[in-house]
Design an enzyme around this catalytic site. Structure first.
Site, PDB file in Angstrom:
ATOM      1  N   ALA A 150      37.632  30.246  43.993  1.00 32.02           N
ATOM      2  CA  ALA A 150      38.143  31.372  44.785  1.00 32.02           C
ATOM      3  C   ALA A 150      38.644  32.479  43.871  1.00 32.02           C
ATOM      4  O   ALA A 150      39.047  32.226  42.736  1.00 32.02           O
ATOM      5  CB  ALA A 150      39.274  30.896  45.697  1.00 32.02           C
ATOM      6  N   ASP A 151      38.588  33.699  44.377  1.00 29.00           N
ATOM      7  CA  ASP A 151      39.136  34.847  43.655  1.00 29.00           C
ATOM      8  C   ASP A 151      39.847  35.728  44.675  1.00 29.00           C
ATOM      9  O   ASP A 151      39.235  36.161  45.657  1.00 29.00           O
ATOM     10  CB  ASP A 151      38.020  35.621  42.947  1.00 29.00           C
ATOM     11  CG  ASP A 151      38.562  36.606  41.931  1.00 29.00           C
ATOM     12  OD1 ASP A 151      39.602  36.316  41.313  1.00 29.00           O
ATOM     13  OD2 ASP A 151      37.953  37.677  41.743  1.00 29.00           O
ATOM     14  N   THR A 152      41.142  35.956  44.469  1.00 29.19           N
ATOM     15  CA  THR A 152      41.973  36.661  45.454  1.00 29.19           C
ATOM     16  C   THR A 152      42.536  37.950  44.877  1.00 29.19           C
ATOM     17  O   THR A 152      42.983  37.982  43.732  1.00 29.19           O
ATOM     18  CB  THR A 152      43.152  35.764  45.903  1.00 29.19           C
ATOM     19  OG1 THR A 152      42.634  34.543  46.440  1.00 29.19           O
ATOM     20  CG2 THR A 152      44.015  36.457  46.951  1.00 29.19           C
TER      21      THR A 152
ATOM     22  N   GLY B 135      37.524  35.921  47.836  1.00 31.37           N
ATOM     23  CA  GLY B 135      36.126  35.505  47.758  1.00 31.37           C
ATOM     24  C   GLY B 135      36.137  34.003  47.545  1.00 31.37           C
ATOM     25  O   GLY B 135      36.887  33.498  46.706  1.00 31.37           O
TER      26      GLY B 135
END
Length: 197
Positions: A69-71, A106
């Site tokens: 994940a990428d936040t 994402g």
């Protein structure tokens, strides 16, 4: 039981995944650098970064499911990542004070056995309370904002600064559990499986 690999060093993501499937996963942080990719929307960029992180970690395993994940915080189409200094954290908090913004993650789930890659994004709306200069400085002095996207933690002391959240709360912390559960289901993995209890 399928081997689950979390491609993140984030203690928050580790705790959230543990909430979903217990201790039944290993942590293997990605070494992907997250370069700027001109021409992509912020959402597309976060999804691409999550995909590349997952692919980077997948190279080290021959089977299992990789979760990545990428936040980031999006305010007026500006991406606010993690501040690299106290000064930067204060600037971000002043910008968000009294405003509505979005936390976007994402998310990629990569099944090494079936070679499936599923990448999506989750968006949560957040309303931040008005903050005085004293509050901004005091909060930054706690050290909490320094490794958080947008310089705040909804699950920590920053909770007293968040007036309202609309959408997946867990996404605002860094891992959208509802969407993740749905993706795992599509890959034939149920979080209600007895092996996860």
């Amino acid at each position: 039981m399928r081997r689950i690999i979390l491609a993140s060093a984030s203690p928050r993501r580790k705790e959230l995944l543990k909430q979903l499937i217990g201790d039944n996963f290993i942590v293997y942080p990605s070494s992907y650098e997250e370069p700027p990719l001109p021409g992509l929307s912020p959402e597309e960029l976060l999804v691409r970064h999550s995909l590349e992180k997952a692919r980077d970690v997948a190279k080290h395993f021959d089977s299992g499911i990789v979760i990545s994940a990428d936040t980031s915080v999006l305010y007026n189409s500006e991406v606010l990542g993690k501040p690299d200094s106290s000064k930067k954290a204060e600037e971000m908090l002043r910008k968000l004070s009294g405003r509505k913004f979005r936390v976007v993650t994402g998310l990629t789930v990569l099944d090494l056995d079936s070679k499936q890659e599923i990448s999506e994004y989750e968006s949560t709306s957040v309303w931040m309370a008005e903050m005085s200069e004293e509050q901004v400085s005091a909060y930054v002095r706690t050290g909490e904002p320094l490794d958080k996207a947008g310089a705040f933690a909804a699950q920590g002391k920053g909770a007293v600064l968040v007036e309202r959240i609309e959408g997946d709360f867990f996404n605002a912390v860094g891992l959208p559990l509802f969407r993740l559960g749905k993706i795992l289901e599509r890959l034939g993995v149920s979080v209600f499986d007895e092996s996860f209890t």
